[in-house]
Design a protein around this motif. Sequence first.
Motif, PDB file in Angstrom:
ATOM      1  N   ASP A  33     101.950 -29.752 -39.516  1.00 17.87           N
ATOM      2  CA  ASP A  33     103.183 -30.411 -39.082  1.00 17.87           C
ATOM      3  C   ASP A  33     104.410 -29.610 -39.496  1.00 17.87           C
ATOM      4  N   ARG A  34     104.370 -29.018 -40.674  1.00 14.35           N
ATOM      5  CA  ARG A  34     105.510 -28.226 -41.141  1.00 14.35           C
ATOM      6  C   ARG A  34     105.647 -26.949 -40.320  1.00 14.35           C
ATOM      7  N   GLN A  35     104.531 -26.288 -40.040  1.00 12.68           N
ATOM      8  CA  GLN A  35     104.605 -25.049 -39.264  1.00 12.68           C
ATOM      9  C   GLN A  35     104.952 -25.302 -37.803  1.00 12.68           C
ATOM     10  N   SER A  36     104.529 -26.446 -37.270  1.00 14.26           N
ATOM     11  CA  SER A  36     104.845 -26.758 -35.875  1.00 14.26           C
ATOM     12  C   SER A  36     106.350 -26.883 -35.657  1.00 14.26           C
ATOM     13  N   ALA A  37     107.063 -27.299 -36.684  1.00  9.57           N
ATOM     14  CA  ALA A  37     108.514 -27.471 -36.577  1.00  9.57           C
ATOM     15  C   ALA A  37     109.288 -26.199 -36.905  1.00  9.57           C
ATOM     16  N   ASP A  38     108.573 -25.142 -37.261  1.00  2.00           N
ATOM     17  CA  ASP A  38     109.223 -23.905 -37.682  1.00  2.00           C
ATOM     18  C   ASP A  38     108.997 -22.820 -36.637  1.00  2.00           C
ATOM     19  N   PRO A  39     110.059 -22.407 -35.919  1.00  2.00           N
ATOM     20  CA  PRO A  39     109.871 -21.383 -34.884  1.00  2.00           C
ATOM     21  C   PRO A  39     109.453 -20.029 -35.430  1.00  2.00           C
ATOM     22  N   GLY A  40     109.601 -19.808 -36.731  1.00  2.00           N
ATOM     23  CA  GLY A  40     109.207 -18.542 -37.312  1.00  2.00           C
ATOM     24  C   GLY A  40     107.860 -18.565 -38.005  1.00  2.00           C
ATOM     25  N   SER A  41     107.128 -19.671 -37.899  1.00  2.00           N
ATOM     26  CA  SER A  41     105.861 -19.795 -38.611  1.00  2.00           C
ATOM     27  C   SER A  41     104.761 -18.974 -37.948  1.00  2.00           C
ATOM     28  N   LEU A  42     103.718 -18.742 -38.706  1.00  2.00           N
ATOM     29  CA  LEU A  42     102.560 -18.034 -38.147  1.00  2.00           C
ATOM     30  C   LEU A  42     101.886 -18.869 -37.069  1.00  2.00           C
ATOM     31  N   LEU A  43     101.845 -20.175 -37.235  1.00  2.00           N
ATOM     32  CA  LEU A  43     101.265 -21.043 -36.205  1.00  2.00           C
ATOM     33  C   LEU A  43     102.026 -20.902 -34.901  1.00  2.00           C
ATOM     34  N   THR A  44     103.351 -20.892 -34.969  1.00  6.44           N
ATOM     35  CA  THR A  44     104.148 -20.715 -33.760  1.00  6.44           C
ATOM     36  C   THR A  44     103.871 -19.353 -33.123  1.00  6.44           C
ATOM     37  N   LEU A  45     103.712 -18.325 -33.954  1.00  9.81           N
ATOM     38  CA  LEU A  45     103.402 -16.998 -33.420  1.00  9.81           C
ATOM     39  C   LEU A  45     102.070 -17.019 -32.677  1.00  9.81           C
ATOM     40  N   TYR A  46     101.049 -17.631 -33.267  1.00  7.85           N
ATOM     41  CA  TYR A  46      99.750 -17.707 -32.603  1.00  7.85           C
ATOM     42  C   TYR A  46      99.850 -18.479 -31.289  1.00  7.85           C
ATOM     43  N   ARG A  47     100.532 -19.616 -31.306  1.00  9.80           N
ATOM     44  CA  ARG A  47     100.646 -20.400 -30.063  1.00  9.80           C
ATOM     45  C   ARG A  47     101.351 -19.600 -28.978  1.00  9.80           C
ATOM     46  N   THR A  48     102.412 -18.903 -29.353  1.00 11.31           N
ATOM     47  CA  THR A  48     103.155 -18.111 -28.367  1.00 11.31           C
ATOM     48  C   THR A  48     102.307 -16.959 -27.851  1.00 11.31           C
ATOM     49  N   ALA A  49     101.625 -16.288 -28.759  1.00 10.61           N
ATOM     50  CA  ALA A  49     100.795 -15.149 -28.363  1.00 10.61           C
ATOM     51  C   ALA A  49      99.654 -15.576 -27.455  1.00 10.61           C
ATOM     52  N   LEU A  50      99.012 -16.702 -27.781  1.00 10.40           N
ATOM     53  CA  LEU A  50      97.889 -17.146 -26.961  1.00 10.40           C
ATOM     54  C   LEU A  50      98.358 -17.611 -25.586  1.00 10.40           C
TER      55      LEU A  50
ATOM     56  N   ARG B 103     101.478  -8.395 -42.782  1.00 11.53           N
ATOM     57  CA  ARG B 103     100.437  -7.606 -42.124  1.00 11.53           C
ATOM     58  C   ARG B 103      99.511  -8.480 -41.278  1.00 11.53           C
ATOM     59  N   ALA B 104      99.223  -9.689 -41.740  1.00  8.13           N
ATOM     60  CA  ALA B 104      98.372 -10.592 -40.954  1.00  8.13           C
ATOM     61  C   ALA B 104      99.045 -10.966 -39.639  1.00  8.13           C
ATOM     62  N   ARG B 105     100.342 -11.152 -39.654  1.00  8.78           N
ATOM     63  CA  ARG B 105     101.076 -11.430 -38.409  1.00  8.78           C
ATOM     64  C   ARG B 105     100.951 -10.239 -37.449  1.00  8.78           C
ATOM     65  N   ALA B 106     101.132  -9.034 -37.991  1.00  8.49           N
ATOM     66  CA  ALA B 106     101.021  -7.846 -37.142  1.00  8.49           C
ATOM     67  C   ALA B 106      99.599  -7.682 -36.619  1.00  8.49           C
ATOM     68  N   ALA B 107      98.613  -7.949 -37.487  1.00  5.11           N
ATOM     69  CA  ALA B 107      97.210  -7.807 -37.087  1.00  5.11           C
ATOM     70  C   ALA B 107      96.829  -8.809 -36.011  1.00  5.11           C
ATOM     71  N   ALA B 108      97.431  -9.997 -36.046  1.00  4.87           N
ATOM     72  CA  ALA B 108      97.138 -10.995 -35.018  1.00  4.87           C
ATOM     73  C   ALA B 108      97.514 -10.469 -33.639  1.00  4.87           C
ATOM     74  N   LEU B 109      98.690  -9.872 -33.517  1.00  6.65           N
ATOM     75  CA  LEU B 109      99.091  -9.333 -32.211  1.00  6.65           C
ATOM     76  C   LEU B 109      98.262  -8.112 -31.837  1.00  6.65           C
ATOM     77  N   LEU B 110      97.871  -7.335 -32.822  1.00 12.44           N
ATOM     78  CA  LEU B 110      97.015  -6.180 -32.538  1.00 12.44           C
ATOM     79  C   LEU B 110      95.676  -6.630 -31.955  1.00 12.44           C
ATOM     80  N   THR B 111      95.005  -7.554 -32.620  1.00  7.83           N
ATOM     81  CA  THR B 111      93.683  -7.965 -32.147  1.00  7.83           C
ATOM     82  C   THR B 111      93.769  -8.652 -30.790  1.00  7.83           C
ATOM     83  N   LEU B 112      94.792  -9.461 -30.589  1.00 10.61           N
ATOM     84  CA  LEU B 112      94.914 -10.193 -29.328  1.00 10.61           C
ATOM     85  C   LEU B 112      95.279  -9.286 -28.160  1.00 10.61           C
ATOM     86  N   ALA B 113      95.716  -8.064 -28.438  1.00  6.76           N
ATOM     87  CA  ALA B 113      96.061  -7.127 -27.373  1.00  6.76           C
ATOM     88  C   ALA B 113      94.912  -6.190 -27.016  1.00  6.76           C
ATOM     89  N   LEU B 114      93.855  -6.171 -27.828  1.00  4.53           N
ATOM     90  CA  LEU B 114      92.744  -5.246 -27.586  1.00  4.53           C
ATOM     91  C   LEU B 114      91.834  -5.756 -26.466  1.00  4.53           C
TER      92      LEU B 114
END
Length: 528
Positions: free
Chosen positions: A436-453, A348-359
Amino acid sequence: MSADWWRDAVIYQVYPRSFADGDGDGTGDLAGVRARLPYLAQLGVDAVWFTPWYVSPLVDGGYDVADYRTVDPAFGTLDEAEKLIEEAAALGLRVIVDIVPNHVSDQHAWFRAALAAGPGSPERELFHFRPGRGPHGELPPNNWPSQFSGPTWTRVPDGEWYLHLFTPQQPDLNWAHPAVRREHEDVLRFWFDRGVAGVRIDSAALLAKDPALADFEEGVDPHPYIDLDELHDIYRSWRTVADGYGAVFVGEVWLPDAERFARYLRPDELHTAFNFSFLACPWEPERLRAGIDATLAEHAPVGAPATWVLCNHDVTRTVTRYGRADTAFDFATKAYGTPTDLALGTRRARAAALLTLALPGSVYVYQGEELGLPEADIPPGRVRDPMHFRSGGTDPGRDGCRVPLPWTADAPWAGFGSTTEPWLPQPADWPDYAVDRQSADPGSLLTLYRTALALRRTEPGFGDGPMDWLPAAPGVLAFHRPYGLLHVTNLSAEPVPLPPHALLLLASGPLTEAGELPPDTSVWLRED
């Protein structure tokens, strides 16, 4: 970025004590922040808001300020703060500082002088000193409720009492006194002169007090110390100062009345104010849609942009809250032992991140939200938050969302600082969330935030501007933004088809094999 950059900026909140430890003493500091500025630039935010870094006894996490013009030695020096502002600007990052105008520390020079000067002195006029009630002055001057648990008045040895809406170590200032107003305007200029782009105003609706200090009566207006009309003259004066520097304000304004809230956002007052109704809203489609509509409606008459935030240094972390049976936030309902499903909360936090960033408007991201950090359980012997102690130990306090960040999975203390245990203990699984672990993971929440931003910055249609709701199945939030941008969040229990589109820009999680949007998932789409 344009002069009105703040209308659609993404602003990252840094809690300096827990962001990064540059000298290894267990406490985050400005040296640690400076070393991690490239991380923030890579994340893709536009500005960084720092909670107080001033000289303070740190009774309330730095919100008990002893000197606004000096950096606390635990965090560094004024010279380091100036270098940080310069280095951030070189990376395209603006700096916002926190000002706490309602109160100061009991170690502030003004309050120490007031205690020494005695009853009836000019020094005491800067605060709210009063004789007590009762035959011997043994009762507090009034019945005002605290913003924390516990009393709002403390008696000093000479028999007078002083007001503190928060802890006894945070005496309230008397904003009817011209010296208080002059001092804060000088403090604003002090930081604007050093290149600060804006100021977050703590407890912005509490400064003015009923001069009679009349008792509080539930349901009777006006409230004796919340949202008094005198506040607006203060902020109009502040706005004149800020306009001379091209700087901006964001107010911490907790008010249920939309019309009263909007008054703070008139063109000659604050630029923005935090949207706490959205932050506290449960993960429910009808409530979220109503909250979004209400927010946009209350901002529209004054032409101010909305702000969107899921978490900050005072509230339960998003992945923990969204994994609970009650997904709302309320200080009064915080309790030990509340079960949570972190997998569900993370989805849900992943979904909410895209919701807030689209408002429409600007977005605030609290440090560690981009890593999906959960609320940590702090052992009773390590709790530092005064909210816990003033509640008699029933309130878990706010330390669980303030645990030092994990940077490097295999380093001591997850890379926060290498030589001393952090001031708050990190959970055993903290390395799993490391940068460092999330930066190497294309499915991580950090990667999602970087892509979304990155998309939010480069794709037209995001940020300030109009939005229109689209017809959607029950439990689904779907809306249209300019330039053919579509957003869909599925809060129902079943997968739903996507609306017609030419391109899927980003999804918070995988679609079904049939190409449908699963529950608790968001997508950004382009129509053509």
